[in-house]
Design a protein around this motif. Sequence first.
Motif, short mmCIF file in Angstrom:
data_model
loop_
_atom_site.label_atom_id
_atom_site.label_comp_id
_atom_site.label_asym_id
_atom_site.label_seq_id
_atom_site.Cartn_x
_atom_site.Cartn_y
_atom_site.Cartn_z
N ARG A 1 51.46 36.93 30.62
CA ARG A 1 51.63 35.91 31.64
C ARG A 1 51.21 36.42 33.02
O ARG A 1 50.62 35.68 33.81
CB ARG A 1 53.07 35.41 31.63
CG ARG A 1 53.35 34.48 30.46
CD ARG A 1 54.83 34.33 30.16
NE ARG A 1 55.55 33.54 31.15
CZ ARG A 1 55.71 32.21 31.10
NH1 ARG A 1 55.17 31.51 30.11
NH2 ARG A 1 56.42 31.58 32.02
N ILE A 2 51.50 37.69 33.30
CA ILE A 2 51.02 38.28 34.56
C ILE A 2 49.50 38.27 34.59
O ILE A 2 48.87 37.88 35.59
CB ILE A 2 51.56 39.71 34.71
CG1 ILE A 2 53.06 39.68 35.02
CG2 ILE A 2 50.81 40.47 35.81
CD1 ILE A 2 53.73 41.05 34.98
N LEU A 3 48.89 38.69 33.50
CA LEU A 3 47.43 38.76 33.42
C LEU A 3 46.82 37.36 33.55
O LEU A 3 45.84 37.17 34.29
CB LEU A 3 47.03 39.39 32.09
CG LEU A 3 45.57 39.83 31.92
CD1 LEU A 3 45.22 40.90 32.93
CD2 LEU A 3 45.36 40.35 30.50
N ALA A 4 47.39 36.38 32.88
CA ALA A 4 46.86 35.02 32.94
C ALA A 4 46.96 34.45 34.34
O ALA A 4 46.02 33.82 34.84
CB ALA A 4 47.62 34.14 31.94
N GLY B 1 50.53 41.80 46.36
CA GLY B 1 49.51 42.55 47.08
C GLY B 1 48.41 43.06 46.16
O GLY B 1 47.22 43.00 46.50
N ARG B 2 48.79 43.53 44.99
CA ARG B 2 47.78 44.06 44.07
C ARG B 2 46.95 42.94 43.46
O ARG B 2 45.74 43.10 43.24
CB ARG B 2 48.44 44.90 42.98
CG ARG B 2 49.05 46.19 43.53
CD ARG B 2 49.52 47.11 42.45
NE ARG B 2 48.42 47.66 41.65
CZ ARG B 2 48.58 48.62 40.73
NH1 ARG B 2 49.80 49.11 40.49
NH2 ARG B 2 47.55 49.07 40.04
N ALA C 1 40.73 39.08 47.64
CA ALA C 1 40.37 38.86 49.04
C ALA C 1 39.08 39.60 49.38
O ALA C 1 38.18 39.04 50.04
CB ALA C 1 41.50 39.30 49.95
N LEU C 2 38.95 40.85 48.95
CA LEU C 2 37.73 41.60 49.22
C LEU C 2 36.52 40.91 48.60
O LEU C 2 35.45 40.81 49.23
CB LEU C 2 37.87 43.02 48.66
CG LEU C 2 38.84 43.95 49.40
CD1 LEU C 2 38.98 45.27 48.64
CD2 LEU C 2 38.38 44.21 50.83
N GLU D 1 42.50 46.78 37.37
CA GLU D 1 43.62 46.84 38.31
C GLU D 1 44.85 46.18 37.70
O GLU D 1 45.97 46.68 37.83
CB GLU D 1 43.23 46.16 39.62
CG GLU D 1 44.35 45.99 40.63
CD GLU D 1 44.78 47.29 41.30
OE1 GLU D 1 45.63 47.23 42.21
OE2 GLU D 1 44.29 48.37 40.91
N LEU D 2 44.64 45.06 37.03
CA LEU D 2 45.77 44.35 36.43
C LEU D 2 46.37 45.13 35.27
O LEU D 2 47.60 45.17 35.12
CB LEU D 2 45.31 42.97 35.95
CG LEU D 2 44.81 42.02 37.04
CD1 LEU D 2 44.29 40.73 36.41
CD2 LEU D 2 45.91 41.72 38.05
N ILE D 3 45.53 45.74 34.45
CA ILE D 3 46.04 46.54 33.34
C ILE D 3 46.85 47.73 33.87
O ILE D 3 47.91 48.07 33.35
CB ILE D 3 44.90 47.02 32.43
CG1 ILE D 3 44.21 45.81 31.76
CG2 ILE D 3 45.41 47.99 31.39
CD1 ILE D 3 45.14 44.96 30.89
#
Length: 240
Positions: free
Chosen positions: A93-96, A195-196, A202-203, A223-225
């Motif tokens: 769910r975080i990844l999605a 933030g992550r 944003a970049l 980054e997400l993993i």
Amino acid sequence: MDRATVSRRERLRAQTSQEIKAIALRFMAEGGPDAISLRAIAREMGMTAGAIYGYYPTRDDLITTLIVELYTSLVDAVEAARDTLPADDAAGRILAWAESFREWALANPQGFRLIYGDPVPGYRPPAGGAAAEAAHRACVGLTGLVAAAWTHAEAVQSDGDHRWSDFEPGLIDELRATYPDLPPAAVALALRVWGRMHGLVALETYGHLRSQTRNPAKLYRSELIDLIRSLALPPPRADR
């Protein structure tokens, strides 16, 4: 006046309103947020200033409408992506949520800038209303991702010295109403997770990654993993 005539007028009014909003975002893309001007949009559309004021009495009314629609669209997208996965798949769910957030930002770069980036000079957002509701949904939804992961993440957090006094009272009230048992350390973690998720997007949205990587999607997923691993979560169910 018959119903067909009324319906036709409503349809034309809706089309004109959509055109006004599209031109406002184009002006923002070309000249920054200060370029949004009702008179300039009216000239672009061949309308009189008086006519456009019949749709949006002030520039701030137009900007508020844009923010409400865009922010609501974003939250609808990330919530829908999250909810395709079961509640016990915290990592998935975080990844999605995060990947949907990136996809929306890339599809709506000016919307991303309007919500998260450049302030519109002189704009004063109204108190409360639909924009505040969208922001509340985003805040509560992202914190909910951390709340679902907290039983794993708590054991590996090394910065547990957070207190409620570290946070703004408005944020405390907003989150404790939904998650009364969540400790201050979890709220701090939710902000760091945001933030992550937000940083590389944003970049990329602002064009800062163009000369750095040929595959920003791969970089973001990495980054997400790494984020998921830092929370001591089992991998997303689809990857097991």
